[in-house]
Write a protein that holds these residues in place. Structure first.
Motif, short mmCIF file in Angstrom:
data_model
loop_
_atom_site.label_atom_id
_atom_site.label_comp_id
_atom_site.label_asym_id
_atom_site.label_seq_id
_atom_site.Cartn_x
_atom_site.Cartn_y
_atom_site.Cartn_z
N SER A 1 122.16 16.76 -39.76
CA SER A 1 121.35 17.59 -40.65
C SER A 1 122.17 18.65 -41.38
O SER A 1 121.69 19.25 -42.33
CB SER A 1 120.24 18.28 -39.84
N ALA A 2 123.41 18.87 -40.91
CA ALA A 2 124.27 19.87 -41.57
C ALA A 2 124.75 19.34 -42.92
O ALA A 2 124.95 18.14 -43.11
CB ALA A 2 125.46 20.21 -40.69
N SER A 3 124.92 20.25 -43.87
CA SER A 3 125.37 19.85 -45.20
C SER A 3 126.87 19.59 -45.21
O SER A 3 127.64 20.30 -44.57
CB SER A 3 125.04 20.95 -46.22
N GLY A 4 127.27 18.56 -45.94
CA GLY A 4 128.69 18.25 -46.05
C GLY A 4 129.20 17.44 -44.89
O GLY A 4 128.58 17.37 -43.83
N ASP A 5 130.36 16.83 -45.07
CA ASP A 5 130.99 16.07 -44.01
C ASP A 5 132.50 16.15 -44.18
O ASP A 5 133.02 16.92 -44.98
CB ASP A 5 130.52 14.61 -43.99
N ALA A 6 133.23 15.34 -43.39
CA ALA A 6 134.69 15.40 -43.41
C ALA A 6 135.26 14.96 -44.76
O ALA A 6 136.30 15.45 -45.19
CB ALA A 6 135.25 14.52 -42.29
N VAL A 7 134.59 14.04 -45.43
CA VAL A 7 135.07 13.59 -46.74
C VAL A 7 135.00 14.73 -47.75
O VAL A 7 135.93 14.94 -48.54
CB VAL A 7 134.25 12.38 -47.21
N ASP A 8 133.91 15.50 -47.70
CA ASP A 8 133.80 16.65 -48.60
C ASP A 8 134.91 17.66 -48.33
O ASP A 8 135.51 18.22 -49.27
CB ASP A 8 132.43 17.32 -48.42
N ALA A 9 135.18 17.94 -47.04
CA ALA A 9 136.24 18.89 -46.71
C ALA A 9 137.60 18.37 -47.17
O ALA A 9 138.44 19.15 -47.64
CB ALA A 9 136.25 19.14 -45.20
N TYR A 10 137.83 17.06 -47.04
CA TYR A 10 139.11 16.50 -47.47
C TYR A 10 139.27 16.59 -48.99
O TYR A 10 140.35 16.92 -49.50
CB TYR A 10 139.19 15.04 -47.03
N ALA B 1 137.46 23.27 -31.43
CA ALA B 1 136.12 23.26 -32.02
C ALA B 1 136.11 24.02 -33.34
O ALA B 1 135.47 23.59 -34.31
CB ALA B 1 135.13 23.87 -31.04
N GLN B 2 136.81 25.15 -33.40
CA GLN B 2 136.90 25.90 -34.65
C GLN B 2 137.54 25.06 -35.75
O GLN B 2 137.08 25.05 -36.90
CB GLN B 2 137.69 27.18 -34.44
N GLU B 3 138.62 24.38 -35.41
CA GLU B 3 139.30 23.55 -36.40
C GLU B 3 138.41 22.39 -36.84
O GLU B 3 138.40 22.02 -38.02
CB GLU B 3 140.60 23.03 -35.81
N ALA B 4 137.64 21.83 -35.89
CA ALA B 4 136.74 20.73 -36.25
C ALA B 4 135.64 21.20 -37.18
O ALA B 4 135.26 20.49 -38.12
CB ALA B 4 136.14 20.13 -34.97
N VAL B 5 135.13 22.41 -36.94
CA VAL B 5 134.10 22.96 -37.83
C VAL B 5 134.67 23.20 -39.22
O VAL B 5 134.04 22.88 -40.25
CB VAL B 5 133.52 24.26 -37.25
N GLY B 6 135.87 23.75 -39.28
CA GLY B 6 136.50 24.00 -40.58
C GLY B 6 136.75 22.72 -41.36
O GLY B 6 136.64 22.70 -42.58
N LEU B 7 137.08 21.65 -40.64
CA LEU B 7 137.33 20.36 -41.29
C LEU B 7 136.07 19.53 -41.45
O LEU B 7 136.14 18.42 -41.98
CB LEU B 7 138.37 19.57 -40.46
N ARG B 8 134.95 20.04 -40.94
CA ARG B 8 133.68 19.30 -40.94
C ARG B 8 133.84 17.95 -40.27
O ARG B 8 133.31 16.93 -40.74
CB ARG B 8 133.15 19.15 -42.37
N ASP B 9 134.59 17.96 -39.18
CA ASP B 9 134.90 16.73 -38.47
C ASP B 9 133.82 16.50 -37.42
O ASP B 9 133.96 16.87 -36.25
CB ASP B 9 136.28 16.86 -37.82
N ALA B 10 132.72 15.85 -37.81
CA ALA B 10 131.60 15.61 -36.91
C ALA B 10 131.97 14.74 -35.70
O ALA B 10 131.54 15.04 -34.58
CB ALA B 10 130.43 14.99 -37.68
N PRO B 11 132.75 13.67 -35.86
CA PRO B 11 133.12 12.89 -34.67
C PRO B 11 133.90 13.70 -33.64
O PRO B 11 133.68 13.54 -32.43
CB PRO B 11 134.00 11.76 -35.25
N LEU B 12 134.78 14.58 -34.10
CA LEU B 12 135.53 15.41 -33.16
C LEU B 12 134.61 16.40 -32.46
O LEU B 12 134.73 16.62 -31.24
CB LEU B 12 136.65 16.15 -33.89
#
Length: 329
Positions: free
Chosen positions: A32-41, A281-292
């Protein structure tokens, strides 16, 4: 031994639905969160055309429906596969195995110290309810419990690391020190003194107050009065009759606080720049890395479940009647 194994088996089986609820609930929350890892990349590289976006989403499986991805993820968990980190471009299991020991060092040391010293101080306070030492320890524990862990960590860091320079300010060990064996263990212990102290002091106050309250309640029970009437030594009454029975709720709270302790360790890791679950976890949030993030939450849930199973075994050792009732039910 067989009773303990049956109890562990029952607890492990009953934990499967809990883990499933955690996985499914977390998956849809992240969905439900906006954006994903592709957007961050794309932001990191300055954008891209529609063809690149479509290619990236297809390569990471983000072009499929949420239910399809959830089904695939549950299947991978059954194979003990946590998936692939989009942000780090490597297996999630490897990332977690690198960071997990640091969090376990911090969490395990703080748990042991807070439980042992909190229980001992609680016995000291509860041995004579209403005495001066009881009031001093109770007021001190209340004040300590009210202090935020991050603030306490900053105070300890400024005082003992920056001003006095007794301990390192950050990290888990000296970078590129080349130390091995005992020298490396001592170096890690030196780096952990301040973060462990900051985390342990908060929960020490909790265990102290709980132990003291339990002992104050047990002092009024009939079997304690009977022990006094028999002329038993005060130390024996305190240790064998009062403290032993008051310890059961403290052990229960130890299991209930496992998740809270893990969350507290995440905050302390951020304050002292420890490369553990919190930083990951902080790095995963910054990267929008949902699988991580999913992998971190799943492993955290498993860790809390394992801690609670161990607490159940300790509870059985302290009160065998509990284990007999659990196995027979």
């Amino acid at each position: 031994m067989n009773r303990a194994l049956r109890l562990v088996g029952r607890r492990a089986i009953s934990s499967i639905p809990v883990l499933l609820i955690v996985v499914v609930g977390t998956f849809f929350l992240l969905e439900s969160a906006s954006g994903d890892a592709v957007d961050a990349y794309l932001v990191s590289i300055g954008g891209g055309d529609a063809a690149l976006v479509a290619q990236l989403r297809q390569s990471y499986g983000l072009d499929q429906s949420a239910l399809s991805r959830l089904w695939l993820y549950l299947g991978s968990l059954l194979r003990f596969d946590l998936g692939w980190s989009v942000g780090f471009n490597r297996p999630i299991a490897g990332l977690i195995l690198e960071r997990l020991p640091n969090t376990l060092y911090l969490m395990g040391s703080a748990t042991a110290l807070s439980f042992v010293f909190g229980t001992l101080l609680g016995i000291v306070a509860g041995a004579k309810p209403g005495s001066l030492r009881d009031r001093v320890l109770s007021i001190g524990s209340l004040a300590l419990y009210a202090v935020p862990s991050f603030w306490l960590g900053l105070v300890l860091s400024i005082t003992f690391a920056v001003q006095l320079r007794w301990f390192p300010t950050s990290g888990i060990e000296t970078i590129a020190s080349g130390k091995e064996g005992l020298d490396r263990a001592l170096d890690i212990a030196r780096h952990l003194v301040l973060p462990v102290s900051a985390l342990a002091l908060i929960y020490l106050a909790l265990f102290l107050r709980l132990m003291r309250a339990g002992m104050a309640e047990i002092w009024r029970l009939d079997f304690v009065r009977a022990a006094r009437a028999k002329g038993l030594a005060p130390s024996r009454i305190v240790l064998r009759h009062v403290a032993r029975n008051a310890l059961l709720p403290v052990v229960t709270m130890l299991g209930l606080q496992a998740a809270s302790m893990l969350g507290g360790s995440v905050v302390i890791e951020s304050v002292f720049a420890i490369p553990g679950f919190g930083r990951l976890a902080q790095e995963a949030v910054g990267l929008r890395d949902a699988p991580l993030l999913m992998g971190i939450i799943v492993v955290s849930a498993l860790l809390v479940i394992c801690v609670n199973i161990v607490i159940d075994l300790i509870y059985v050792l302290l009160d065998p009647r509990v284990g007999a009732s659990e196995v027979s039910s």
